[in-house]
Design a protein around this motif. Structure first.
Motif, PDB file in Angstrom:
ATOM      1  N   GLN A   1       0.825  -1.197   0.000  1.00 43.54           N
ATOM      2  CA  GLN A   1       0.000   0.000   0.000  1.00 43.54           C
ATOM      3  C   GLN A   1       0.860   1.247   0.000  1.00 43.54           C
ATOM      4  O   GLN A   1       2.009   1.215   0.446  1.00 43.54           O
ATOM      5  CB  GLN A   1      -0.913   0.016   1.231  1.00 43.54           C
ATOM      6  N   VAL A   2       0.283   2.331  -0.505  1.00 42.58           N
ATOM      7  CA  VAL A   2       0.973   3.621  -0.551  1.00 42.58           C
ATOM      8  C   VAL A   2       0.151   4.640   0.217  1.00 42.58           C
ATOM      9  O   VAL A   2      -1.078   4.660   0.126  1.00 42.58           O
ATOM     10  CB  VAL A   2       1.157   4.091  -2.006  1.00 42.58           C
ATOM     11  N   GLN A   3       0.835   5.470   0.962  1.00 37.81           N
ATOM     12  CA  GLN A   3       0.191   6.581   1.661  1.00 37.81           C
ATOM     13  C   GLN A   3       0.838   7.881   1.234  1.00 37.81           C
ATOM     14  O   GLN A   3       2.062   7.960   1.137  1.00 37.81           O
ATOM     15  CB  GLN A   3       0.315   6.428   3.169  1.00 37.81           C
ATOM     16  N   LEU A   4       0.012   8.902   0.993  1.00 43.12           N
ATOM     17  CA  LEU A   4       0.488  10.250   0.713  1.00 43.12           C
ATOM     18  C   LEU A   4       0.043  11.143   1.861  1.00 43.12           C
ATOM     19  O   LEU A   4      -1.153  11.215   2.155  1.00 43.12           O
ATOM     20  CB  LEU A   4      -0.089  10.771  -0.600  1.00 43.12           C
ATOM     21  N   VAL A   5       0.986  11.790   2.482  1.00 45.83           N
ATOM     22  CA  VAL A   5       0.692  12.653   3.619  1.00 45.83           C
ATOM     23  C   VAL A   5       1.083  14.077   3.273  1.00 45.83           C
ATOM     24  O   VAL A   5       2.245  14.366   2.973  1.00 45.83           O
ATOM     25  CB  VAL A   5       1.438  12.188   4.879  1.00 45.83           C
ATOM     26  N   GLU A   6       0.093  14.958   3.336  1.00 41.52           N
ATOM     27  CA  GLU A   6       0.309  16.366   3.005  1.00 41.52           C
ATOM     28  C   GLU A   6       0.492  17.197   4.265  1.00 41.52           C
ATOM     29  O   GLU A   6      -0.036  16.854   5.336  1.00 41.52           O
ATOM     30  CB  GLU A   6      -0.902  16.897   2.241  1.00 41.52           C
ATOM     31  N   SER A   7       1.182  18.306   4.102  1.00 41.01           N
ATOM     32  CA  SER A   7       1.336  19.262   5.192  1.00 41.01           C
ATOM     33  C   SER A   7       1.614  20.638   4.605  1.00 41.01           C
ATOM     34  O   SER A   7       1.948  20.762   3.429  1.00 41.01           O
ATOM     35  CB  SER A   7       2.468  18.845   6.128  1.00 41.01           C
ATOM     36  N   GLY A   8       1.455  21.656   5.450  1.00 39.30           N
ATOM     37  CA  GLY A   8       1.851  22.998   5.049  1.00 39.30           C
ATOM     38  C   GLY A   8       0.721  23.964   4.768  1.00 39.30           C
ATOM     39  O   GLY A   8       0.975  25.149   4.528  1.00 39.30           O
ATOM     40  N   GLY A   9      -0.513  23.507   4.789  1.00 37.84           N
ATOM     41  CA  GLY A   9      -1.614  24.421   4.550  1.00 37.84           C
ATOM     42  C   GLY A   9      -1.815  25.364   5.724  1.00 37.84           C
ATOM     43  O   GLY A   9      -1.180  25.235   6.767  1.00 37.84           O
ATOM     44  N   GLY A  10      -2.696  26.338   5.528  1.00 38.24           N
ATOM     45  CA  GLY A  10      -2.969  27.268   6.615  1.00 38.24           C
ATOM     46  C   GLY A  10      -3.680  28.511   6.129  1.00 38.24           C
ATOM     47  O   GLY A  10      -4.203  28.551   5.005  1.00 38.24           O
ATOM     48  N   TRP A  11      -3.676  29.504   6.981  1.00 36.29           N
ATOM     49  CA  TRP A  11      -4.324  30.776   6.692  1.00 36.29           C
ATOM     50  C   TRP A  11      -3.280  31.853   6.549  1.00 36.29           C
ATOM     51  O   TRP A  11      -2.390  31.983   7.409  1.00 36.29           O
ATOM     52  CB  TRP A  11      -5.279  31.112   7.834  1.00 36.29           C
ATOM     53  N   VAL A  12      -3.362  32.622   5.446  1.00 37.97           N
ATOM     54  CA  VAL A  12      -2.432  33.716   5.232  1.00 37.97           C
ATOM     55  C   VAL A  12      -3.174  34.896   4.647  1.00 37.97           C
ATOM     56  O   VAL A  12      -4.311  34.771   4.197  1.00 37.97           O
ATOM     57  CB  VAL A  12      -1.279  33.329   4.277  1.00 37.97           C
ATOM     58  N   GLN A  13      -2.525  36.038   4.663  1.00 39.86           N
ATOM     59  CA  GLN A  13      -3.087  37.213   4.018  1.00 39.86           C
ATOM     60  C   GLN A  13      -2.604  37.293   2.570  1.00 39.86           C
ATOM     61  O   GLN A  13      -1.568  36.717   2.210  1.00 39.86           O
ATOM     62  CB  GLN A  13      -2.673  38.470   4.776  1.00 39.86           C
ATOM     63  N   ALA A  14      -3.346  37.998   1.765  1.00 40.22           N
ATOM     64  CA  ALA A  14      -2.983  38.151   0.358  1.00 40.22           C
ATOM     65  C   ALA A  14      -1.565  38.712   0.239  1.00 40.22           C
ATOM     66  O   ALA A  14      -1.181  39.602   0.994  1.00 40.22           O
ATOM     67  CB  ALA A  14      -3.975  39.065  -0.344  1.00 40.22           C
ATOM     68  N   GLY A  15      -0.814  38.150  -0.699  1.00 43.11           N
ATOM     69  CA  GLY A  15       0.556  38.583  -0.911  1.00 43.11           C
ATOM     70  C   GLY A  15       1.588  37.739  -0.191  1.00 43.11           C
ATOM     71  O   GLY A  15       2.783  37.819  -0.510  1.00 43.11           O
ATOM     72  N   GLN A  16       1.143  36.962   0.762  1.00 41.31           N
ATOM     73  CA  GLN A  16       2.068  36.123   1.512  1.00 41.31           C
ATOM     74  C   GLN A  16       2.306  34.785   0.809  1.00 41.31           C
ATOM     75  O   GLN A  16       1.746  34.533  -0.274  1.00 41.31           O
ATOM     76  CB  GLN A  16       1.560  35.920   2.938  1.00 41.31           C
TER      77      GLN A  16
END
Length: 121
Positions: A1-16
């Protein structure tokens, strides 16, 4: 089996900026391609960027010049560097990888769980 784990999302202001990561693990023989998709609220999933080894990349017109897709071969990890973010980039971002695993005769597509990116104006 294969697992893909994502990270790094979040909330930012425009331009960031934000950087997403997606690491694949499991019985991996070869990774043929990697991609990022996104699904804005109330809309269909759309392709954002792709990378095929060694370094052939493609981008949606809406992100060209702002987003960069890259990979770490040794770690089977794909990244999405997102600069100059806009409110219209708000979406759930999904990674996808086309992977050949041991025990299978051909490659298959695998998906991450998705990570939320919210950009406020």
């Amino acid at each position: 089996q294969v697992q893909l784990v994502e990270s790094g999302g979040g909330w930012v202001q425009a331009g960031q900026s934000l950087r997403l990561s997606c690491a694949a693990s499991g019985n991996i023989v070869t990774v043929y391609s990697m991609a990022w998709y996104r699904q804005p609220p109330g809309k269909q999933r759309e392709l954002v960027a792709t990378i095929m080894r060694p370094d052939h990349t493609n981008y949606a017109d809406s992100v060209k010049g702002r987003f960069t897709i890259s990979e770490d071969n040794a770690k089977n990890t794909v990244y999405l560097q997102m600069n100059s973010l806009k409110p219209e980039d708000t979406a759930v971002y999904y990674c996808a990888q086309t992977i050949l695993t041991s025990g299978r005769g051909r490659a298959a597509n695998y998906w991450g769980q998705g990570t939320q990116v919210t950009v406020s104006s």
